[in-house]
Design an enzyme around this catalytic site. Sequence first.
Site, PDB file in Angstrom:
ATOM      1  N   SER A   7       0.669  -1.182  -0.118  1.00 52.58           N
ATOM      2  CA  SER A   7       0.053  -0.188   0.016  1.00 52.58           C
ATOM      3  C   SER A   7       1.004   1.315   0.029  1.00 52.58           C
ATOM      4  O   SER A   7       1.995   1.183   0.580  1.00 52.58           O
ATOM      5  CB  SER A   7      -0.834  -0.137   1.146  1.00 52.58           C
ATOM      6  OG  SER A   7       0.027  -0.154   2.478  1.00 52.58           O
ATOM      7  N   CYS A   8       0.420   2.191  -0.681  1.00 50.35           N
ATOM      8  CA  CYS A   8       0.927   3.592  -0.355  1.00 50.35           C
ATOM      9  C   CYS A   8      -0.370   4.578  -0.425  1.00 50.35           C
ATOM     10  O   CYS A   8      -1.591   4.175  -0.700  1.00 50.35           O
ATOM     11  CB  CYS A   8       1.808   3.837  -1.710  1.00 50.35           C
ATOM     12  SG  CYS A   8       3.231   3.071  -1.478  1.00 50.35           S
ATOM     13  N   ASP A   9      -0.077   5.692   0.128  1.00 52.48           N
ATOM     14  CA  ASP A   9      -1.145   6.902   0.104  1.00 52.48           C
ATOM     15  C   ASP A   9      -0.561   8.158  -0.162  1.00 52.48           C
ATOM     16  O   ASP A   9       0.617   8.563   0.280  1.00 52.48           O
ATOM     17  CB  ASP A   9      -1.822   6.869   1.570  1.00 52.48           C
ATOM     18  CG  ASP A   9      -2.462   5.570   1.750  1.00 52.48           C
ATOM     19  OD1 ASP A   9      -3.583   5.469   1.311  1.00 52.48           O
ATOM     20  OD2 ASP A   9      -1.843   5.011   2.431  1.00 52.48           O
ATOM     21  N   GLU A  94       1.754   4.896  -6.978  1.00 55.64           N
ATOM     22  CA  GLU A  94       0.900   3.831  -6.036  1.00 55.64           C
ATOM     23  C   GLU A  94       0.878   2.338  -7.053  1.00 55.64           C
ATOM     24  O   GLU A  94       0.713   2.591  -8.256  1.00 55.64           O
ATOM     25  CB  GLU A  94      -0.549   4.416  -5.866  1.00 55.64           C
ATOM     26  CG  GLU A  94      -0.722   6.012  -5.216  1.00 55.64           C
ATOM     27  CD  GLU A  94      -0.745   5.749  -3.866  1.00 55.64           C
ATOM     28  OE1 GLU A  94      -1.166   4.670  -3.203  1.00 55.64           O
ATOM     29  OE2 GLU A  94      -0.356   6.476  -3.175  1.00 55.64           O
ATOM     30  N   ASN A 189      -3.837   3.025  -4.359  1.00 60.12           N
ATOM     31  CA  ASN A 189      -3.875   1.731  -4.721  1.00 60.12           C
ATOM     32  C   ASN A 189      -5.197   1.327  -5.465  1.00 60.12           C
ATOM     33  O   ASN A 189      -5.398   0.144  -5.277  1.00 60.12           O
ATOM     34  CB  ASN A 189      -3.573   0.687  -3.528  1.00 60.12           C
ATOM     35  CG  ASN A 189      -2.146   0.967  -2.957  1.00 60.12           C
ATOM     36  OD1 ASN A 189      -2.120   1.675  -2.079  1.00 60.12           O
ATOM     37  ND2 ASN A 189      -0.849   0.564  -3.706  1.00 60.12           N
TER      38      ASN A 189
END
Length: 415
Positions: A7-9, A94, A189
């Site tokens: 995950s990334c944000d 992402e 994502n």
Amino acid sequence: MAEPPRSCDCFVSLPPGSKEDHVIFGKNSDRPRDEVQEVVYYPSSSHAPGSTVQCTYISIPQAEHTHAVVLSRPAWLWGAEMGANEHGVCVGNEAVWTKEPVDPAEALLGMDLVRLGLERGDSAWAALKVITGLLEQHGQGGACREAPEPFSYHNTFLLVDRQEAWVLETAGKLWAAQKVTEGVKNISNQLTIGTEICAEHAELRAVAQAQGWWSGEGDFSFSAVFSPDNPPARMEMAKKRYMGGTALLQQHNGSVTAEVMMSILRDKASGICMDSEGFCTTGSMVSILPRNPDMPCVHFFTATPDPSRSVFKPFIFSESMRSVSMVMSPQYGSDDPVRTQPRFQHQVDRKHELYKAHQTALTSPDAGVSLQETMRYLESQCLEEIEAMLRGEIEGQELGDLFFDCVDAEIKFYQ
């Protein structure tokens, strides 16, 4: 075995979402727990016509001129998870999965495209055109983690400058982009661009129609057409983070500052500050991009895992800029497992000086509230200096070495 979450944000606030007349950018990079993220600076440079540049896996033609950049990146690769250039452009990426199959063949990583966009684009739109052009020419693919087991994905990007932001979402060599000129926006994502497409691949709709994904009639929604019918678990899990991030941005809409953005990146309840068995937030970045072109942009990096237990340290581009070796990982040259064939058959120690000091301090018996308070005090002092500079109370050039000074001070605190 269940797939580990990946995950990334990414976040952006543009006036009137921001408290001041600033654009605020933020990203958490969530990666394998033991992966080291370094912060590296490269000055602007001119290159001979016809020269090439070696990216993580492939070589491509080099641009005649590249801008100065600061990058936060997994230490084993060429590109970056996030970064900024001397013109006030910030980019983060992402992982996503779409109906277009992921090509396991080595090509450009999404992280390579982040760096290439920053090195070659002097605005968010220019960086987007660089990325899409290279994507169409070279494709995206290759292992996205330092391990012999194959793991690849497609990419979405948030590109930001002093005036606007662009969300760029890809599916193989295809892409669509949405322009954002005010308020707040986040990505996590998954595909988010619906019918509000501002730019797209020339063959996007023709391919979708030929594949039977779109009838060719009515509105065309990129996310509806290209999102997979059976998305991987990690994409489903990202929905909670996406909604949590949206809620936090809306909560602060109209009052977003760098400090607010840091608090969002530190939020564990939403999952934005990732801490699972196999993955965690390995690096974080927040940037202040003043609308006033006479004011310098300020980019904060942790260079250590878990922003809730890390210090954001400010970086300002200046003519006397220098690399900070304390946040740069060891180099292994031709013996590096990413450069030998077959790749990733052995491991090397990529821990830099700050990473080691941070890990030792936070795992020692004495680590506790007092250390956290000291770290936050260091950060608050930096933020106060930055705010004073942006109010015009002190000269910006006095802060050119602030990143070096803050890294050095943090290491001494741990000792």
